[in-house]
Design an enzyme around this catalytic site. Structure first.
Site, PDB file in Angstrom:
ATOM      1  N   GLU A   1      -3.274   8.050  -2.461  1.00  0.00           N
ATOM      2  CA  GLU A   1      -2.069   9.099  -3.611  1.00  0.00           C
ATOM      3  C   GLU A   1      -1.314   9.130  -2.280  1.00  0.00           C
ATOM      4  O   GLU A   1      -0.860   9.977  -1.920  1.00  0.00           O
ATOM      5  CB  GLU A   1      -3.122  10.478  -4.039  1.00  0.00           C
ATOM      6  CG  GLU A   1      -3.778  10.134  -5.230  1.00  0.00           C
ATOM      7  CD  GLU A   1      -3.098   9.595  -6.102  1.00  0.00           C
ATOM      8  OE1 GLU A   1      -3.413   8.324  -6.853  1.00  0.00           O
ATOM      9  OE2 GLU A   1      -2.204   9.805  -6.862  1.00  0.00           O
ATOM     10  N   GLY A   2      -1.222   7.975  -1.020  1.00  0.00           N
ATOM     11  CA  GLY A   2      -0.061   8.666  -0.107  1.00  0.00           C
ATOM     12  C   GLY A   2      -1.049   8.961   1.107  1.00  0.00           C
ATOM     13  O   GLY A   2      -1.698  10.348   1.146  1.00  0.00           O
ATOM     14  N   THR A   3      -1.081   8.259   2.035  1.00  0.00           N
ATOM     15  CA  THR A   3      -1.409   9.025   3.141  1.00  0.00           C
ATOM     16  C   THR A   3      -0.429  10.036   4.165  1.00  0.00           C
ATOM     17  O   THR A   3      -0.249  10.236   3.335  1.00  0.00           O
ATOM     18  CB  THR A   3      -1.334   7.447   4.329  1.00  0.00           C
ATOM     19  OG1 THR A   3      -0.053   7.507   4.821  1.00  0.00           O
ATOM     20  CG2 THR A   3      -2.064   6.412   3.964  1.00  0.00           C
TER      21      THR A   3
ATOM     22  N   GLY B   1       0.577  -1.462  -0.036  1.00  0.00           N
ATOM     23  CA  GLY B   1      -0.132   0.057   0.108  1.00  0.00           C
ATOM     24  C   GLY B   1       0.567   0.989  -0.009  1.00  0.00           C
ATOM     25  O   GLY B   1       1.293   1.436  -0.622  1.00  0.00           O
ATOM     26  N   SER B   2       1.232   1.553   1.126  1.00  0.00           N
ATOM     27  CA  SER B   2       2.137   2.575   1.216  1.00  0.00           C
ATOM     28  C   SER B   2       3.506   2.694   1.223  1.00  0.00           C
ATOM     29  O   SER B   2       4.069   3.894   0.007  1.00  0.00           O
ATOM     30  CB  SER B   2       2.032   3.298   2.739  1.00  0.00           C
ATOM     31  OG  SER B   2       0.804   3.753   2.984  1.00  0.00           O
TER      32      SER B   2
ATOM     33  N   ASP C   1       4.019  13.083  -8.365  1.00  0.00           N
ATOM     34  CA  ASP C   1       4.103  15.073  -8.575  1.00  0.00           C
ATOM     35  C   ASP C   1       2.971  16.153  -9.074  1.00  0.00           C
ATOM     36  O   ASP C   1       2.481  16.682  -9.162  1.00  0.00           O
ATOM     37  CB  ASP C   1       4.731  15.364  -8.811  1.00  0.00           C
ATOM     38  CG  ASP C   1       6.295  15.078  -7.937  1.00  0.00           C
ATOM     39  OD1 ASP C   1       6.273  14.748  -7.342  1.00  0.00           O
ATOM     40  OD2 ASP C   1       7.043  15.074  -9.124  1.00  0.00           O
TER      41      ASP C   1
HETATM   42  C1  LIG Z   1     -11.686   4.234  -1.865  1.00  0.00           C
HETATM   43  C2  LIG Z   1     -10.081   4.027  -2.122  1.00  0.00           C
HETATM   44  C3  LIG Z   1      -9.559   4.089  -2.540  1.00  0.00           C
HETATM   45  C4  LIG Z   1      -8.389   3.922  -3.698  1.00  0.00           C
HETATM   46  N1  LIG Z   1      -7.873   4.045  -4.859  1.00  0.00           N
HETATM   47  C5  LIG Z   1      -7.141   4.049  -5.243  1.00  0.00           C
HETATM   48  C6  LIG Z   1      -6.355   3.734  -6.453  1.00  0.00           C
HETATM   49  O1  LIG Z   1      -7.580   4.177  -7.829  1.00  0.00           O
HETATM   50  N2  LIG Z   1      -5.295   4.095  -6.841  1.00  0.00           N
HETATM   51  C7  LIG Z   1      -4.615   2.593  -6.440  1.00  0.00           C
HETATM   52  O2  LIG Z   1      -3.414   2.141  -6.656  1.00  0.00           O
HETATM   53  N3  LIG Z   1      -5.149   2.558  -4.908  1.00  0.00           N
HETATM   54  C8  LIG Z   1      -5.974   2.816  -4.451  1.00  0.00           C
HETATM   55  N4  LIG Z   1      -6.828   3.099  -2.799  1.00  0.00           N
HETATM   56  C9  LIG Z   1      -5.436   2.585  -1.566  1.00  0.00           C
HETATM   57  C10 LIG Z   1      -4.623   3.651  -1.391  1.00  0.00           C
HETATM   58  O3  LIG Z   1      -3.989   4.512  -2.144  1.00  0.00           O
HETATM   59  C11 LIG Z   1      -3.717   2.965  -0.024  1.00  0.00           C
HETATM   60  O4  LIG Z   1      -4.664   2.011   1.185  1.00  0.00           O
HETATM   61  C12 LIG Z   1      -3.321   4.093   0.807  1.00  0.00           C
HETATM   62  O5  LIG Z   1      -1.958   4.206  -0.193  1.00  0.00           O
HETATM   63  C13 LIG Z   1      -2.529   3.317   2.099  1.00  0.00           C
HETATM   64  O6  LIG Z   1      -2.525   1.690   1.571  1.00  0.00           O
HETATM   65  P1  LIG Z   1      -2.412   0.575   3.080  1.00  0.00           P
HETATM   66  O7  LIG Z   1      -4.178   0.998   2.817  1.00  0.00           O
HETATM   67  O8  LIG Z   1      -2.228  -0.632   2.563  1.00  0.00           O
HETATM   68  O9  LIG Z   1      -2.184   0.884   3.844  1.00  0.00           O
HETATM   69  P2  LIG Z   1      -1.457   0.696   4.695  1.00  0.00           P
HETATM   70  O10 LIG Z   1       0.531   0.988   3.778  1.00  0.00           O
HETATM   71  O11 LIG Z   1      -0.781  -0.604   5.259  1.00  0.00           O
HETATM   72  O12 LIG Z   1      -0.640   1.563   5.943  1.00  0.00           O
HETATM   73  C14 LIG Z   1      -1.935   1.678   7.456  1.00  0.00           C
HETATM   74  C15 LIG Z   1      -1.449   2.671   7.961  1.00  0.00           C
HETATM   75  O13 LIG Z   1      -0.069   2.700   8.587  1.00  0.00           O
HETATM   76  C16 LIG Z   1       1.197   4.091   7.886  1.00  0.00           C
HETATM   77  N5  LIG Z   1       1.979   4.708   7.380  1.00  0.00           N
HETATM   78  C17 LIG Z   1       2.613   3.109   6.700  1.00  0.00           C
HETATM   79  N6  LIG Z   1       3.647   3.175   6.520  1.00  0.00           N
HETATM   80  C18 LIG Z   1       4.486   3.854   7.447  1.00  0.00           C
HETATM   81  C19 LIG Z   1       5.712   4.331   7.920  1.00  0.00           C
HETATM   82  N7  LIG Z   1       6.944   4.287   6.852  1.00  0.00           N
HETATM   83  N8  LIG Z   1       5.867   5.505   8.233  1.00  0.00           N
HETATM   84  C20 LIG Z   1       5.249   6.105   8.930  1.00  0.00           C
HETATM   85  N9  LIG Z   1       3.374   5.659   9.027  1.00  0.00           N
HETATM   86  C21 LIG Z   1       3.408   4.040   8.120  1.00  0.00           C
HETATM   87  C22 LIG Z   1      -0.124   4.938   6.737  1.00  0.00           C
HETATM   88  O14 LIG Z   1      -0.128   5.948   7.157  1.00  0.00           O
HETATM   89  C23 LIG Z   1      -1.576   4.371   7.812  1.00  0.00           C
HETATM   90  O15 LIG Z   1      -1.936   5.309   8.635  1.00  0.00           O
HETATM   91  C24 LIG Z   1      -7.488   3.729  -2.484  1.00  0.00           C
HETATM   92  C25 LIG Z   1      -8.140   3.156  -1.527  1.00  0.00           C
HETATM   93  C26 LIG Z   1      -9.435   3.137  -1.170  1.00  0.00           C
HETATM   94  C27 LIG Z   1      -9.695   3.018   0.623  1.00  0.00           C
END
Ligand SMILES: Cc1cc2nc3c(=O)[nH]c(=O)nc-3n(C[C@H](O)[C@H](O)[C@H](O)COP(=O)(O)OP(=O)(O)OC[C@H]3O[C@@H](n4cnc5c(N)ncnc54)[C@H](O)[C@@H]3O)c2cc1C
Length: 405
Positions: free
Chosen positions: A382-384, A142-143, A256
């Site tokens: 697009e990145g938390t 994800g992230s 970007d």
């Molecule tokens: C409604 C919806 C639409 C989406 N649309 C798209 C899309 O069109 N295309 C696509 O590719 N993705 C999409 N996503 C995915 C979205 O980009 C990811 O959910 C997001 O990047 C977070 O990844 P994850 O859910 O795996 O969380 P994780 O990466 O598992 O993160 C969980 C938590 O840990 C935190 N965290 C993770 N790593 C770190 C770090 N190194 N330091 C501090 N904190 C950290 C995060 O901020 C978060 O709070 C979508 C998600 C949703 C819910």
């Protein structure tokens, strides 16, 4: 170069048209498609046609444009305000109308930003203007998008893709998916490329659609790529596996372009909440004065003015990042700052507006509660929030991702 946010008459007109569309098309059907999740909003077809003609959305750097904007496009002070600022202004208005509906507008998927970031002129010709979703996220990535496991193996004139993609916005409705996959998992980030996959490709199998807290008008799809074959020419940009930094930089450039736009979405939905809250407070007899000291006004007024100030900071940062993109100034840090701030502001503002309006704000007769639900995603995709802060810190400290994680 000094920032100048003055927009041409043409762009101002486009933004005004976007506002009219948001007011007269999106707002009236906002609640309907929040309730009818997974139902395609047919009303968008006509609107999408008009938006495509007006080119309100579609940010990013288009490689067909010259490296330097033509002299005629430049203002006397050297500023060149164009596609990115126009897109931002249009998106703010549309998301003032409805974020979920905006996200499912035909032909306006974020995948087009990915295409513009790395496509060759020939690929732009083939894929430009189509409705393209972006598929990066996987169950184990994800992230950390560099951790993706989807593979692409060259077989004759085709790449064969295998893996899983989840949370794809507009994944089911778009014509194309821009899928990130690795050419060689042992080669690290430099081997990650983006591939255009037609939605009707038999190897792209829809697994399920998500049920969500907010943006319910927008479909969020999960897919399995099962020996999914795409023509060799659907790899966007160069197939060469380069050094980690160079190779991954191409795909990361997508962000970007898109992060200032997500910041704009946040600015739009937060403005909607602020405007409606102002109306409800005024109806309740609360007078908001900018002339009288906050200490002698009600706490609701003090809170409201603080929220407005915070919103203004988010708005200006979004404009700065888009302005930099228009003027070919590297904007990675500005894009992340804008997204981090504006998305946090949007979640904060919309929730506090619900609170300020009490039971009225929480009820379904108003859109305030919906906006609070819709805003949350803007601080996730697009990145938390945390990832934006990480990107900013790495850039400012000159650290690689392996050094600061
Ligand atoms: C409604 C919806 C639409 C989406 N649309 C798209 C899309 O069109 N295309 C696509 O590719 N993705 C999409 N996503 C995915 C979205 O980009 C990811 O959910 C997001 O990047 C977070 O990844 P994850 O859910 O795996 O969380 P994780 O990466 O598992 O993160 C969980 C938590 O840990 C935190 N965290 C993770 N790593 C770190 C770090 N190194 N330091 C501090 N904190 C950290 C995060 O901020 C978060 O709070 C979508 C998600 C949703 C819910």
């Amino acid at each position: 170069m000094t920032i100048n946010l003055e927009l041409s008459e043409k762009i101002e007109t486009l933004i005004a048209q976007a506002h009219a569309a948001a007011e007269h098309v999106l707002r009236p059907i906002s609640r309907k498609y929040d309730s009818a999740e997974h139902t395609y909003p047919v009303e968008l077809d006509t609107l999408a046609e008009l938006v495509a003609q007006a080119n309100v959305a579609g940010a990013g750097y288009d490689r067909r444009e010259a490296k330097e904007p033509a002299a005629a496009e430049r203002a006397a002070d050297g500023n060149s305000n164009g596609r990115n600022l126009a897109s931002l202004g249009g998106l703010i208005e549309m998301c003032w109308g409805d974020v979920g509906l905006m996200l499912t507008m035909p032909r306006q998927g974020l995948g087009q930003a990915a295409i513009r970031a790395v496509a060759t002129p020939e690929q732009l010709e083939r894929f430009g203007g189509k409705w393209a979703a972006m598929a990066i996220t996987e169950p184990e990535a994800g992230s950390d998008s560099a951790a993706i496991r989807t593979t692409a193996v060259l077989d004759g004139d085709e790449y064969v893709l295998n893996g899983e993609k989840i949370f794809v916005t507009s994944g089911d409705r778009a014509e194309l998916l821009v899928v990130w996959a690795t050419l060689d998992r042992s080669a690290g980030r430099g081997a990650i490329k983006s591939f255009v996959v037609e939605r009707d490709n038999p190897g792209l199998k829809l697994d399920r659609l998500e049920h969500k807290l907010g943006i319910r008008a927008s479909d969020t799809a999960n897919f399995v790529l099962d020996n999914c074959r795409v023509p060799k020419g659907n790899l966007l940009g160069s197939p060469e596996i380069t050094t980690a930094r160079e190779g991954f930089a191409g795909v990361m450039q997508t962000f970007d372009n898109t992060r200032p736009m997500v910041a704009g979405m946040a600015v739009g939905v937060a403005r909607a909440a602020l405007e409606r809250t102002r109306e409800l407070l005024t109806e309740a007899g609360v007078e908001i004065s900018y002339d009288r000291p906050l200490a002698v006004q009600s706490s609701a007024v003090a809170e409201f003015i603080r929220l407005e100030a915070d919103w203004e900071a988010g708005r200006l940062l979004a404009y700065k990042a888009a302005w930099m993109a228009d003027n070919r100034i590297p904007n990675t840090v500005a894009a992340s700052i804008a997204k981090a701030k504006a998305a946090r502001v949007a979640t904060d503002v919309t929730l506090r507006c619900v609170a300020l309006c009490g039971a009225v704000g929480y009820g379904e007769d108003e859109l305030l509660e919906k906006w609070a639900r819709d805003a949350k995603i803007l601080d996730i995709f697009e990145g938390t929030q945390q990832i934006q802060q990480l990107v900013i810190a790495r850039q400012l400290l000159g650290k690689a991702s392996s050094e600061l994680r």
